[in-house]
Design an enzyme around this catalytic site. Structure first.
Site, PDB file in Angstrom:
ATOM      1  N   SER A 142       0.849  -1.199   0.000  1.00 25.34           N
ATOM      2  CA  SER A 142       0.000   0.000   0.000  1.00 25.34           C
ATOM      3  C   SER A 142       0.875   1.235   0.000  1.00 25.34           C
ATOM      4  CB  SER A 142      -0.856  -0.056   1.271  1.00 25.34           C
ATOM      5  OG  SER A 142      -1.298   1.218   1.670  1.00 25.34           O
ATOM      6  N   TYR A 155      -3.600   0.319   9.962  1.00 26.75           N
ATOM      7  CA  TYR A 155      -3.480  -0.116   8.556  1.00 26.75           C
ATOM      8  C   TYR A 155      -2.047   0.097   8.061  1.00 26.75           C
ATOM      9  CZ  TYR A 155      -4.707  -0.422   3.549  1.00 26.75           C
ATOM     10  OH  TYR A 155      -4.781  -0.777   2.218  1.00 26.75           O
TER      11      TYR A 155
HETATM   12  N1  NAD Z   1      -8.277   0.082  -3.026  1.00 24.70           N
HETATM   13  C1  NAD Z   1      -7.089   0.653  -2.848  1.00 24.70           C
HETATM   14  O1  NAD Z   1      -6.892   1.814  -3.197  1.00 24.70           O
HETATM   15  C2  NAD Z   1      -5.951  -0.138  -2.236  1.00 24.70           C
HETATM   16  C3  NAD Z   1      -4.708   0.453  -2.207  1.00 24.70           C
HETATM   17  C4  NAD Z   1      -3.635  -0.235  -1.665  1.00 24.70           C
HETATM   18  C5  NAD Z   1      -3.791  -1.506  -1.194  1.00 24.70           C
HETATM   19  N2  NAD Z   1      -5.012  -2.071  -1.229  1.00 24.70           N
HETATM   20  C6  NAD Z   1      -5.108  -3.443  -0.718  1.00 24.70           C
HETATM   21  O2  NAD Z   1      -5.638  -4.283  -1.709  1.00 24.70           O
HETATM   22  C7  NAD Z   1      -6.333  -5.372  -1.098  1.00 24.70           C
HETATM   23  C8  NAD Z   1      -7.733  -5.472  -1.683  1.00 24.70           C
HETATM   24  O3  NAD Z   1      -8.458  -4.315  -1.328  1.00 24.70           O
HETATM   25  P1  NAD Z   1      -9.741  -3.767  -2.121  1.00 24.70           P
HETATM   26  O4  NAD Z   1      -9.516  -2.324  -2.342  1.00 24.70           O
HETATM   27  O5  NAD Z   1     -10.046  -4.640  -3.273  1.00 24.70           O
HETATM   28  O6  NAD Z   1     -10.841  -3.874  -0.969  1.00 24.70           O
HETATM   29  P2  NAD Z   1     -12.201  -4.695  -0.870  1.00 24.70           P
HETATM   30  O7  NAD Z   1     -12.743  -4.357   0.485  1.00 24.70           O
HETATM   31  O8  NAD Z   1     -13.059  -4.479  -2.055  1.00 24.70           O
HETATM   32  O9  NAD Z   1     -11.715  -6.212  -0.903  1.00 24.70           O
HETATM   33  C9  NAD Z   1     -11.116  -6.841   0.188  1.00 24.70           C
HETATM   34  C10 NAD Z   1     -11.323  -8.326   0.032  1.00 24.70           C
HETATM   35  O10 NAD Z   1     -10.733  -8.994   1.156  1.00 24.70           O
HETATM   36  C11 NAD Z   1     -11.693  -9.870   1.723  1.00 24.70           C
HETATM   37  N3  NAD Z   1     -11.416 -10.106   3.146  1.00 24.70           N
HETATM   38  C12 NAD Z   1     -11.423  -9.212   4.160  1.00 24.70           C
HETATM   39  N4  NAD Z   1     -11.164  -9.835   5.318  1.00 24.70           N
HETATM   40  C13 NAD Z   1     -10.971 -11.152   5.033  1.00 24.70           C
HETATM   41  C14 NAD Z   1     -10.682 -12.299   5.806  1.00 24.70           C
HETATM   42  N5  NAD Z   1     -10.537 -12.240   7.135  1.00 24.70           N
HETATM   43  N6  NAD Z   1     -10.552 -13.479   5.166  1.00 24.70           N
HETATM   44  C15 NAD Z   1     -10.705 -13.579   3.831  1.00 24.70           C
HETATM   45  N7  NAD Z   1     -11.006 -12.536   3.043  1.00 24.70           N
HETATM   46  C16 NAD Z   1     -11.133 -11.328   3.648  1.00 24.70           C
HETATM   47  C17 NAD Z   1     -13.024  -9.157   1.482  1.00 24.70           C
HETATM   48  O11 NAD Z   1     -14.118 -10.031   1.638  1.00 24.70           O
HETATM   49  C18 NAD Z   1     -12.819  -8.693   0.043  1.00 24.70           C
HETATM   50  O12 NAD Z   1     -13.046  -9.745  -0.865  1.00 24.70           O
HETATM   51  C19 NAD Z   1      -6.288  -5.093   0.400  1.00 24.70           C
HETATM   52  O13 NAD Z   1      -5.232  -5.820   0.984  1.00 24.70           O
HETATM   53  C20 NAD Z   1      -6.009  -3.612   0.466  1.00 24.70           C
HETATM   54  O14 NAD Z   1      -5.401  -3.246   1.684  1.00 24.70           O
HETATM   55  C21 NAD Z   1      -6.101  -1.431  -1.735  1.00 24.70           C
HETATM   56  O1  GCO Z   2      -2.669   2.911  -0.125  1.00 24.77           O
HETATM   57  C1  GCO Z   2      -3.734   2.430   0.211  1.00 24.77           C
HETATM   58  O2  GCO Z   2      -3.859   1.401   0.878  1.00 24.77           O
HETATM   59  C2  GCO Z   2      -4.971   3.108  -0.264  1.00 24.77           C
HETATM   60  O3  GCO Z   2      -4.638   3.753  -1.444  1.00 24.77           O
HETATM   61  C3  GCO Z   2      -5.518   4.183   0.631  1.00 24.77           C
HETATM   62  O4  GCO Z   2      -6.815   4.498   0.204  1.00 24.77           O
HETATM   63  C4  GCO Z   2      -5.576   3.816   2.074  1.00 24.77           C
HETATM   64  O5  GCO Z   2      -6.518   2.797   2.289  1.00 24.77           O
HETATM   65  C5  GCO Z   2      -5.901   5.025   2.922  1.00 24.77           C
HETATM   66  O6  GCO Z   2      -5.178   6.139   2.520  1.00 24.77           O
HETATM   67  C6  GCO Z   2      -5.609   4.794   4.374  1.00 24.77           C
HETATM   68  O7  GCO Z   2      -6.757   4.611   5.040  1.00 24.77           O
END
Ligand code: NAD
Ligand code: GCO
Length: 251
Positions: A142, A155
């Site tokens: 992230s 986080y």
């Molecule tokens: N969206 C962003 O901008 C962003 C940026 C950086 C990192 N991330 C990371 O990417 C990954 C996916 O995030 P997303 O944005 O698709 O969010 P999202 O909430 O749409 O998806 C998260 C997924 O993880 C699953 N999950 C949560 N807890 C769980 C558990 N205990 N066991 C099994 N599955 C579980 C949820 O059911 C869902 O399918 C995460 O690790 C998040 O931290 C997202």
């Molecule tokens: O880097 C990440 O994981 C996402 O881009 C952010 O949306 C963070 O979730 C948020 O900035 C912290 O809460």
């Protein structure tokens, strides 16, 4: 030879029911992998897997709650009945719940760390035990792995910690032929981050900080993920590739 092909590889993606996990399951399938779509909501995962099969790919839904090692062990025991080996793990499951740090309690800390950090480690351990021919592990890092974001201390701790886990496992498991890398998405609109995008002032200010002048589309993550799971990256381990439109390079 197509260095980016995942033909013949078996991949497990955690949290594959929606968002980034679902997009990466599709990306790996398109590159030729057989995909196990893992998560807590088996109904949603069955829908994702059925969609992949309809598109001509091999996909199976698997029940997995990453937050307790016992549940992880149960899932991988079931997986062993479906496939003797695993080649790729994408540690995608994650949660976020922004909260002023003065108000963070132990329950919130544990929820975020148990899923994002402890969960990722024990999934990696269980997957590595099945990677008898070597393999690739990809951890979802992230921007908070690198920069401080107010109200995101648990986080940020989980995602900074995940970089440490990535490096340690890369060093330790290189002799096993297992590479461990991360991708760090920038700003992607998903269920997790929806709350930010509903705030127009936040979105405008954030956009101004992204050199490529747009938020990420889920498809933007596909190439980086396939690359790091494929022979094209066979000499790369312990790295995090940020897919952020230039954000980190410019702040
Ligand atoms: N969206 C962003 O901008 C962003 C940026 C950086 C990192 N991330 C990371 O990417 C990954 C996916 O995030 P997303 O944005 O698709 O969010 P999202 O909430 O749409 O998806 C998260 C997924 O993880 C699953 N999950 C949560 N807890 C769980 C558990 N205990 N066991 C099994 N599955 C579980 C949820 O059911 C869902 O399918 C995460 O690790 C998040 O931290 C997202
Ligand atoms: O880097 C990440 O994981 C996402 O881009 C952010 O949306 C963070 O979730 C948020 O900035 C912290 O809460």
């Amino acid at each position: 030879m197509n260095r980016f092909s995942l033909a013949g590889r078996k991949a497990l993606v955690t949290g594959a029911s929606r968002g980034i996990g679902r997009a990466l399951a599709l990306a790996l399938a398109e590159a030729g992998a057989e995909v196990f779509c893992a998560g807590r909501d088996l109904v949603a995962l069955e829908t994702v897997a059925a969609g992949l099969r309809e598109a001509g790919y091999a996909a199976t839904a698997v029940k997995l709650d990453v937050s307790t090692p016992a549940a992880v062990a149960e899932c991988f025991a079931a997986l062993a009945g479906m496939t003797p080996t695993l080649d790729i793990l994408v540690n995608n499951a994650g949660v976020e719940d922004v909260c002023p740090s003065l108000d963070v309690d132990e329950a919130l800390w544990d929820k975020i760390l148990n899923t994002n950090l402890k969960g990722a480690f024990f999934c990696a351990q269980a997957a590595a035990r099945m990677m008898s021919k070597g393999g690739a592990i990809l951890n979802l890092c992230s921007l908070t792995s690198e920069v401080g974001v107010p109200t995101a201390a648990p986080y940020g701790a989980s995602k900074s910690g995940l970089v440490g886990v990535t490096r340690a496992l890369a060093a330790e498991w290189a002799p096993l032929g297992i590479r461990v890398n991360g991708i760090g998405p920038g700003y992607f609109r998903t269920s997790m981050t929806e709350v930010f995008y509903e705030n127009e002032a936040w979105a405008k200010a954030m956009l101004a900080k992204i050199p490529l002048a747009r938020f990420g589309e889920l498809e933007d993550l596909a190439g980086a993920a396939v690359f790091l799971c494929s022979p094209a990256s066979s000499y790369i381990t312990g790295q995090v590739l940020y897919v952020d439109g230039g954000y980190l390079a410019s702040i």
